[in-house]
Scaffold this motif. Structure first.
Motif, PDB file in Angstrom:
ATOM      1  N   ARG A   9     -25.394  21.679  34.956  1.00  0.00           N
ATOM      2  CA  ARG A   9     -24.861  20.769  35.977  1.00  0.00           C
ATOM      3  C   ARG A   9     -23.528  20.226  35.491  1.00  0.00           C
ATOM      4  O   ARG A   9     -23.451  19.650  34.403  1.00  0.00           O
ATOM      5  N   ILE A  10     -22.494  20.460  36.287  1.00  0.00           N
ATOM      6  CA  ILE A  10     -21.149  20.019  35.960  1.00  0.00           C
ATOM      7  C   ILE A  10     -20.699  19.048  37.043  1.00  0.00           C
ATOM      8  O   ILE A  10     -20.754  19.382  38.230  1.00  0.00           O
ATOM      9  N   GLN A  11     -20.277  17.867  36.647  1.00  0.00           N
ATOM     10  CA  GLN A  11     -19.729  16.925  37.618  1.00  0.00           C
ATOM     11  C   GLN A  11     -18.259  16.730  37.301  1.00  0.00           C
ATOM     12  O   GLN A  11     -17.886  16.269  36.212  1.00  0.00           O
ATOM     13  N   ALA A  12     -17.425  17.094  38.265  1.00  0.00           N
ATOM     14  CA  ALA A  12     -15.977  16.954  38.120  1.00  0.00           C
ATOM     15  C   ALA A  12     -15.562  15.517  38.401  1.00  0.00           C
ATOM     16  O   ALA A  12     -16.219  14.808  39.175  1.00  0.00           O
ATOM     17  N   LYS A  13     -14.480  15.092  37.799  1.00  0.00           N
ATOM     18  CA  LYS A  13     -13.883  13.808  38.177  1.00  0.00           C
ATOM     19  C   LYS A  13     -13.397  13.946  39.616  1.00  0.00           C
ATOM     20  O   LYS A  13     -12.994  15.032  40.054  1.00  0.00           O
ATOM     21  N   GLN A  14     -13.462  12.869  40.377  1.00  0.00           N
ATOM     22  CA  GLN A  14     -13.166  12.916  41.811  1.00  0.00           C
ATOM     23  C   GLN A  14     -11.804  13.520  42.116  1.00  0.00           C
ATOM     24  O   GLN A  14     -11.662  14.256  43.090  1.00  0.00           O
ATOM     25  N   ASP A  15     -10.818  13.249  41.304  1.00  0.00           N
ATOM     26  CA  ASP A  15      -9.479  13.774  41.565  1.00  0.00           C
ATOM     27  C   ASP A  15      -9.251  15.160  40.966  1.00  0.00           C
ATOM     28  O   ASP A  15      -8.153  15.697  41.047  1.00  0.00           O
ATOM     29  N   LYS A  16     -10.308  15.774  40.397  1.00  0.00           N
ATOM     30  CA  LYS A  16     -10.183  17.086  39.751  1.00  0.00           C
ATOM     31  C   LYS A  16     -11.158  18.121  40.321  1.00  0.00           C
ATOM     32  O   LYS A  16     -11.348  19.182  39.733  1.00  0.00           O
ATOM     33  N   ILE A  17     -11.762  17.824  41.471  1.00  0.00           N
ATOM     34  CA  ILE A  17     -12.775  18.726  42.047  1.00  0.00           C
ATOM     35  C   ILE A  17     -12.212  20.122  42.278  1.00  0.00           C
ATOM     36  O   ILE A  17     -12.828  21.120  41.892  1.00  0.00           O
ATOM     37  N   ASP A  18     -11.047  20.217  42.906  1.00  0.00           N
ATOM     38  CA  ASP A  18     -10.480  21.534  43.213  1.00  0.00           C
ATOM     39  C   ASP A  18     -10.158  22.323  41.948  1.00  0.00           C
ATOM     40  O   ASP A  18     -10.400  23.538  41.886  1.00  0.00           O
ATOM     41  N   VAL A  51     -20.166  17.827  42.362  1.00  0.00           N
ATOM     42  CA  VAL A  51     -21.285  18.328  41.560  1.00  0.00           C
ATOM     43  C   VAL A  51     -21.455  19.833  41.772  1.00  0.00           C
ATOM     44  O   VAL A  51     -21.606  20.309  42.896  1.00  0.00           O
ATOM     45  N   PHE A  52     -21.441  20.551  40.653  1.00  0.00           N
ATOM     46  CA  PHE A  52     -21.643  22.001  40.642  1.00  0.00           C
ATOM     47  C   PHE A  52     -22.845  22.318  39.770  1.00  0.00           C
ATOM     48  O   PHE A  52     -23.166  21.568  38.840  1.00  0.00           O
ATOM     49  N   MET A  53     -23.503  23.441  40.056  1.00  0.00           N
ATOM     50  CA  MET A  53     -24.657  23.839  39.274  1.00  0.00           C
ATOM     51  C   MET A  53     -24.656  25.353  39.115  1.00  0.00           C
ATOM     52  O   MET A  53     -24.506  26.086  40.099  1.00  0.00           O
ATOM     53  N   PHE A  54     -24.764  25.794  37.877  1.00  0.00           N
ATOM     54  CA  PHE A  54     -24.978  27.202  37.583  1.00  0.00           C
ATOM     55  C   PHE A  54     -26.463  27.432  37.388  1.00  0.00           C
ATOM     56  O   PHE A  54     -27.137  26.671  36.693  1.00  0.00           O
ATOM     57  N   HIS A  55     -26.966  28.490  38.009  1.00  0.00           N
ATOM     58  CA  HIS A  55     -28.319  28.965  37.747  1.00  0.00           C
ATOM     59  C   HIS A  55     -28.140  30.348  37.137  1.00  0.00           C
ATOM     60  O   HIS A  55     -27.602  31.248  37.784  1.00  0.00           O
ATOM     61  N   GLU A  56     -28.560  30.486  35.888  1.00  0.00           N
ATOM     62  CA  GLU A  56     -28.321  31.710  35.139  1.00  0.00           C
ATOM     63  C   GLU A  56     -29.625  32.285  34.614  1.00  0.00           C
ATOM     64  O   GLU A  56     -30.547  31.540  34.304  1.00  0.00           O
ATOM     65  N   SER A  57     -29.656  33.592  34.488  1.00  0.00           N
ATOM     66  CA  SER A  57     -30.786  34.260  33.854  1.00  0.00           C
ATOM     67  C   SER A  57     -30.225  35.290  32.876  1.00  0.00           C
ATOM     68  O   SER A  57     -29.343  36.081  33.233  1.00  0.00           O
TER      69      SER A  57
END
Length: 96
Positions: A9-18, A51-57
């Motif tokens: 789970r990665i949460q970007a700073k509001q001004d750095k989302i892009d 908020v971004f999320m990687f699901h990896e296997s």
């Protein structure tokens, strides 16, 4: 050999989302080509776009650890230095 599931789970700073999103997207193709990568999917939260999320296997923890040292992941870390609010990584095993 035990498969490994990673939920990151990665949460970007509001001004750095892009910025964070574009750098995360760059990881997809090279990672999917890596030895041992079975699944590498990126998600973005529907209500909080920071908020971004990687699901990896992965075939094994050892092959995932090799991935963690690859140059494209290091390039991501450098490009997003100071742009990520939080990062949580869970190593998991499928039980059912």
């Amino acid at each position: 050999m035990t498969k490994l599931t990673i939920v990151a789970r990665i949460q970007a700073k509001q001004d750095k989302i892009d910025l964070v999103k574009s750098e995360l997207l760059k990881l997809i193709e090279p990672t999917r080509q890596e030895k041992g990568c079975l699944q590498y999917d990126l998600h973005q939260d529907n209500t909080d776009p920071s908020v971004f999320m990687f699901h990896e296997s992965w075939e094994s923890r050892e092959l995932w650890q090799t991935h963690m040292g690859n140059t494209h992941l290091q390039a991501y870390m450098a490009a997003t230095d100071g742009a990520v609010e939080s990062f949580i990584l869970n190593e998991m095993a499928q039980i059912a």
